[in-house]
Design an enzyme around this catalytic site. Structure first.
Site, mmCIF file in Angstrom:
data_model
loop_
_atom_site.group_PDB
_atom_site.id
_atom_site.type_symbol
_atom_site.label_atom_id
_atom_site.label_comp_id
_atom_site.label_asym_id
_atom_site.label_seq_id
_atom_site.Cartn_x
_atom_site.Cartn_y
_atom_site.Cartn_z
ATOM 1 N N HIS A 20 0.840 -1.210 0.000
ATOM 2 C CA HIS A 20 0.000 0.000 0.000
ATOM 3 C C HIS A 20 0.874 1.260 0.000
ATOM 4 O O HIS A 20 0.576 2.232 -0.709
ATOM 5 C CB HIS A 20 -0.878 0.059 1.267
ATOM 6 C CG HIS A 20 -1.875 -1.047 1.398
ATOM 7 N ND1 HIS A 20 -1.947 -1.868 2.495
ATOM 8 C CD2 HIS A 20 -2.873 -1.463 0.559
ATOM 9 C CE1 HIS A 20 -2.940 -2.731 2.353
ATOM 10 N NE2 HIS A 20 -3.514 -2.518 1.185
ATOM 11 N N LYS A 44 -15.899 -8.021 3.803
ATOM 12 C CA LYS A 44 -14.627 -8.433 4.407
ATOM 13 C C LYS A 44 -14.532 -7.833 5.807
ATOM 14 O O LYS A 44 -13.927 -6.780 5.985
ATOM 15 C CB LYS A 44 -13.494 -7.885 3.531
ATOM 16 C CG LYS A 44 -12.436 -8.866 3.173
ATOM 17 C CD LYS A 44 -11.494 -8.399 2.072
ATOM 18 C CE LYS A 44 -10.751 -7.117 2.293
ATOM 19 N NZ LYS A 44 -9.863 -6.738 1.203
ATOM 20 N N ARG A 95 -2.335 -6.197 -8.212
ATOM 21 C CA ARG A 95 -1.266 -7.186 -8.059
ATOM 22 C C ARG A 95 -1.413 -8.188 -9.201
ATOM 23 O O ARG A 95 -1.371 -7.826 -10.346
ATOM 24 C CB ARG A 95 -1.356 -7.842 -6.680
ATOM 25 C CG ARG A 95 -1.031 -6.861 -5.552
ATOM 26 C CD ARG A 95 -1.457 -7.379 -4.231
ATOM 27 N NE ARG A 95 -2.899 -7.608 -4.236
ATOM 28 C CZ ARG A 95 -3.608 -8.011 -3.190
ATOM 29 N NH1 ARG A 95 -3.009 -8.233 -2.053
ATOM 30 N NH2 ARG A 95 -4.900 -8.170 -3.286
ATOM 31 N N SER A 133 -2.819 -7.856 2.986
ATOM 32 C CA SER A 133 -3.072 -7.652 4.411
ATOM 33 C C SER A 133 -3.464 -8.971 5.061
ATOM 34 O O SER A 133 -3.078 -9.257 6.195
ATOM 35 C CB SER A 133 -4.202 -6.638 4.610
ATOM 36 O OG SER A 133 -3.821 -5.393 4.099
HETATM 37 O O1 PNS Z 1 -8.992 -2.934 0.376
HETATM 38 P P1 PNS Z 1 -10.343 -3.415 -0.128
HETATM 39 O O2 PNS Z 1 -11.074 -4.174 0.964
HETATM 40 O O3 PNS Z 1 -10.240 -4.202 -1.397
HETATM 41 O O4 PNS Z 1 -11.177 -2.103 -0.466
HETATM 42 C C1 PNS Z 1 -12.519 -2.193 -0.913
HETATM 43 C C2 PNS Z 1 -13.256 -0.883 -0.615
HETATM 44 C C3 PNS Z 1 -13.222 -0.597 0.876
HETATM 45 C C4 PNS Z 1 -12.567 0.233 -1.378
HETATM 46 C C5 PNS Z 1 -14.720 -1.039 -1.105
HETATM 47 O O5 PNS Z 1 -15.322 -2.132 -0.454
HETATM 48 C C6 PNS Z 1 -15.539 0.239 -0.874
HETATM 49 O O6 PNS Z 1 -15.438 1.170 -1.642
HETATM 50 N N1 PNS Z 1 -16.321 0.252 0.220
HETATM 51 C C7 PNS Z 1 -17.206 1.358 0.540
HETATM 52 C C8 PNS Z 1 -18.666 1.013 0.188
HETATM 53 C C9 PNS Z 1 -18.898 1.177 -1.296
HETATM 54 O O7 PNS Z 1 -18.923 2.260 -1.826
HETATM 55 N N2 PNS Z 1 -19.074 0.031 -1.999
HETATM 56 C C10 PNS Z 1 -19.349 0.026 -3.420
HETATM 57 C C11 PNS Z 1 -18.109 -0.058 -4.249
HETATM 58 S S1 PNS Z 1 -18.482 -0.082 -5.991
#
Ligand code: PNS
Length: 168
Positions: A20, A44, A95, A133
């Site tokens: 990150h 998650k 990745r 992570s």
């Molecule tokens: O590190 P991650 O878990 O892959 O990140 C995913 C994240 C947190 C960026 C995504 O789940 C997110 O944007 N969450 C906020 C809720 C939301 O807007 N979801 C719709 C995404 S199209």
């Protein structure tokens, strides 16, 4: 041409890794401002509370080679935050190919909800290609050495917290 490009790098950062940090430092060089957005991923469940993930990021980025980085958090829909901050770009790290389908879906959905939201994918560097992570959490849980994967200043806290969960 518009100047002052604001980019947002959203993620769970559960916890932040060198992968990150590499993306953050490179994205900060490409845009005028980079917001690192600690977010909720509903599919998650996080191991570290939001406040702790923010603290890990702040400590890790104390010596980052950039002064245009803001750390914030958002508990709601990402695109609403994106619009509120009048941002231009969503930054994501890629990745292996396995990331691609999920990230591509999110990029298209976000663009559907906000037509000006462009997602820029930065390729992970070779050292971080297989770093995640969740792998860091597993290694820490079983008392392994995570010093190659996360900054020294947070490694102890991660191990301390996760070790308690599984070791007798
Ligand atoms: O590190 P991650 O878990 O892959 O990140 C995913 C994240 C947190 C960026 C995504 O789940 C997110 O944007 N969450 C906020 C809720 C939301 O807007 N979801 C719709 C995404 S199209």
């Amino acid at each position: 041409m518009a100047t002052n490009k604001i980019a947002i790098y959203p993620g769970s950062f559960d916890p932040v890794t060198y992968g990150h940090i590499d993306i953050i430092e490179r994205a900060a060089r490409l845009f005028d401002k980079l917001i690192v957005l600690v977010s909720i991923n509903p599919v998650k469940p996080a191991s570290f509370p939001l406040e702790e993930r923010i603290d890990f990021l702040k400590r890790s980025l104390k010596h980052a080679k950039a002064d245009n980085i803001e750390i914030d958090n958002n508990k709601g829909l990402f695109i609403d935050y994106f619009k509120r901050r009048k941002a231009d770009v969503i930054v994501k790290g890629l990745r292996a190919m396995s990331d691609f389908e999920y990230e591509f879906q999110m990029a298209l959905l976000n663009k559907d909800m906000c037509h000006t939201a462009e997602t820029v994918f930065l390729s992970a560097n070779a050292a971080s290609m297989f770093l995640s992570s969740s792998a860091v959490r597993q290694i820490a849980m079983f008392g392994g050495d995570i010093s190659a994967f996360v900054p020294h200043c947070i490694a102890g806290d991660i191990i301390e917290k996760l070790k308690k969960g599984v070791l007798p």
